[in-house]
Design a protein around this motif. Structure first.
Motif, PDB file in Angstrom:
ATOM      1  N   MET A  14       0.850  -1.175   0.000  1.00 17.89           N
ATOM      2  CA  MET A  14       0.000   0.000   0.000  1.00 17.89           C
ATOM      3  C   MET A  14       0.892   1.233   0.000  1.00 17.89           C
ATOM      4  O   MET A  14       1.803   1.352   0.810  1.00 17.89           O
ATOM      5  CB  MET A  14      -0.875  -0.036   1.264  1.00 17.89           C
ATOM      6  CG  MET A  14      -1.825   1.107   1.352  1.00 17.89           C
ATOM      7  SD  MET A  14      -2.875   1.156   2.850  1.00 17.89           S
ATOM      8  CE  MET A  14      -3.675  -0.381   2.934  1.00 17.89           C
ATOM      9  N   ASN A  15       0.639   2.160  -0.933  1.00 16.44           N
ATOM     10  CA  ASN A  15       1.453   3.376  -0.985  1.00 16.44           C
ATOM     11  C   ASN A  15       0.940   4.408   0.032  1.00 16.44           C
ATOM     12  O   ASN A  15      -0.070   4.196   0.702  1.00 16.44           O
ATOM     13  CB  ASN A  15       1.499   3.953  -2.406  1.00 16.44           C
ATOM     14  CG  ASN A  15       0.155   4.464  -2.894  1.00 16.44           C
ATOM     15  OD1 ASN A  15      -0.681   4.873  -2.094  1.00 16.44           O
ATOM     16  ND2 ASN A  15      -0.046   4.451  -4.201  1.00 16.44           N
ATOM     17  N   ALA A  16       1.637   5.521   0.144  1.00 19.12           N
ATOM     18  CA  ALA A  16       1.333   6.546   1.161  1.00 19.12           C
ATOM     19  C   ALA A  16      -0.070   7.134   0.970  1.00 19.12           C
ATOM     20  O   ALA A  16      -0.804   7.359   1.941  1.00 19.12           O
ATOM     21  CB  ALA A  16       2.380   7.649   1.138  1.00 19.12           C
ATOM     22  N   SER A  17      -0.460   7.383  -0.266  1.00 16.69           N
ATOM     23  CA  SER A  17      -1.791   7.951  -0.530  1.00 16.69           C
ATOM     24  C   SER A  17      -2.891   6.989  -0.112  1.00 16.69           C
ATOM     25  O   SER A  17      -3.883   7.385   0.509  1.00 16.69           O
ATOM     26  CB  SER A  17      -1.960   8.273  -2.015  1.00 16.69           C
ATOM     27  OG  SER A  17      -1.064   9.277  -2.403  1.00 16.69           O
ATOM     28  N   GLN A  18      -2.709   5.721  -0.447  1.00 17.66           N
ATOM     29  CA  GLN A  18      -3.707   4.715  -0.080  1.00 17.66           C
ATOM     30  C   GLN A  18      -3.784   4.567   1.433  1.00 17.66           C
ATOM     31  O   GLN A  18      -4.865   4.399   1.993  1.00 17.66           O
ATOM     32  CB  GLN A  18      -3.380   3.379  -0.739  1.00 17.66           C
ATOM     33  CG  GLN A  18      -3.564   3.392  -2.234  1.00 17.66           C
ATOM     34  CD  GLN A  18      -3.014   2.128  -2.902  1.00 17.66           C
ATOM     35  OE1 GLN A  18      -2.020   1.560  -2.444  1.00 17.66           O
ATOM     36  NE2 GLN A  18      -3.676   1.712  -3.968  1.00 17.66           N
ATOM     37  N   ALA A  19      -2.645   4.655   2.106  1.00 20.53           N
ATOM     38  CA  ALA A  19      -2.619   4.535   3.561  1.00 20.53           C
ATOM     39  C   ALA A  19      -3.396   5.686   4.211  1.00 20.53           C
ATOM     40  O   ALA A  19      -4.162   5.487   5.154  1.00 20.53           O
ATOM     41  CB  ALA A  19      -1.179   4.511   4.062  1.00 20.53           C
ATOM     42  N   ARG A  20      -3.186   6.922   3.688  1.00 25.23           N
ATOM     43  CA  ARG A  20      -3.929   8.073   4.229  1.00 25.23           C
ATOM     44  C   ARG A  20      -5.425   7.913   3.998  1.00 25.23           C
ATOM     45  O   ARG A  20      -6.238   8.174   4.880  1.00 25.23           O
ATOM     46  CB  ARG A  20      -3.426   9.374   3.600  1.00 25.23           C
ATOM     47  CG  ARG A  20      -2.131   9.864   4.207  1.00 25.23           C
ATOM     48  CD  ARG A  20      -1.823  11.302   3.808  1.00 25.23           C
ATOM     49  NE  ARG A  20      -1.726  11.515   2.381  1.00 25.23           N
ATOM     50  CZ  ARG A  20      -0.613  11.361   1.652  1.00 25.23           C
ATOM     51  NH1 ARG A  20       0.510  11.003   2.244  1.00 25.23           N
ATOM     52  NH2 ARG A  20      -0.622  11.564   0.368  1.00 25.23           N
TER      53      ARG A  20
END
Length: 185
Positions: A1-7
């Protein structure tokens, strides 16, 4: 999961947990002010109602209150701000109404004396917003009893313009500003 998806995942989790029935916090919402009280106003003008002000239901027609609002504003401008409606020189700015509104709370009828209370709720470079409360005075055995709550609260906004070009003035003239200052809330 990338940073945008995590947020996005955190936001989604927050929304689902904070909206569950056990986490809802109910707060009382404050009612917006109605400006119905007599002490909300600084200048008063008595206005005698007329038989023709009543409508078929025996109370003052809603449109007549706009006459009362217009009367108190223009009487004040003439008396304290140098407005001269008969001035043919076309050198002084004129006020054009760009917005008006009214809220109706209680009926009034002829024969009675209304009092129109006036304040300035906003003063701009070329515009003035007036708030007007219309109060009914009752006559009881020869005594005039003032109602402390307005039957109607309304007002309008003037934009002052050059009388020939009809463009807003850069700033209100000193005479108008000086006259309006005592009414600003």
């Amino acid at each position: 999961m990338n940073a945008s998806q995590a947020r996005l995942s955190l936001v989604a989790k927050h929304l689902t947990t904070s909206s569950s029935p056990t986490n809802i916090v109910r707060t009382a919402t404050a009612k917006p002010p109605t400006f119905r009280e007599r002490n909300d106003y600084k200048y008063f003008l008595p206005i005698q109602t007329r038989w023709t002000d009543n409508d078929q239901y025996g109370h003052i027609n809603n449109s007549i209150y706009y006459h009362y609002i217009d009367t108190v504003v223009n009487e004040y401008l003439i008396k304290y701000c140098g407005l001269d409606p008969l001035d043919k020189s076309q050198t002084k700015p004129i006020g054009l109404v760009v917005h008006s509104s009214a809220n109706f709370y209680a009926p009034a009828s002829y024969p009675s004396v209304m009092e129109a209370g006036l304040v300035i709720s906003k003063l701009g470079k070329s515009s003035v917003t007036y708030r007007v409360g219309i109060f009914e005075k009752k006559s009881n055995n020869g005594n005039n009893d003032e109602h402390n709550l307005a039957s109607v609260v309304g007002g309008f906004t003037h934009v002052f313009v050059d009388p020939k070009a009809r463009k807003p003035v850069v700033s209100l003239p000193t005479e108008i500003l000086a006259g309006l200052q005592p009414l600003i809330v």
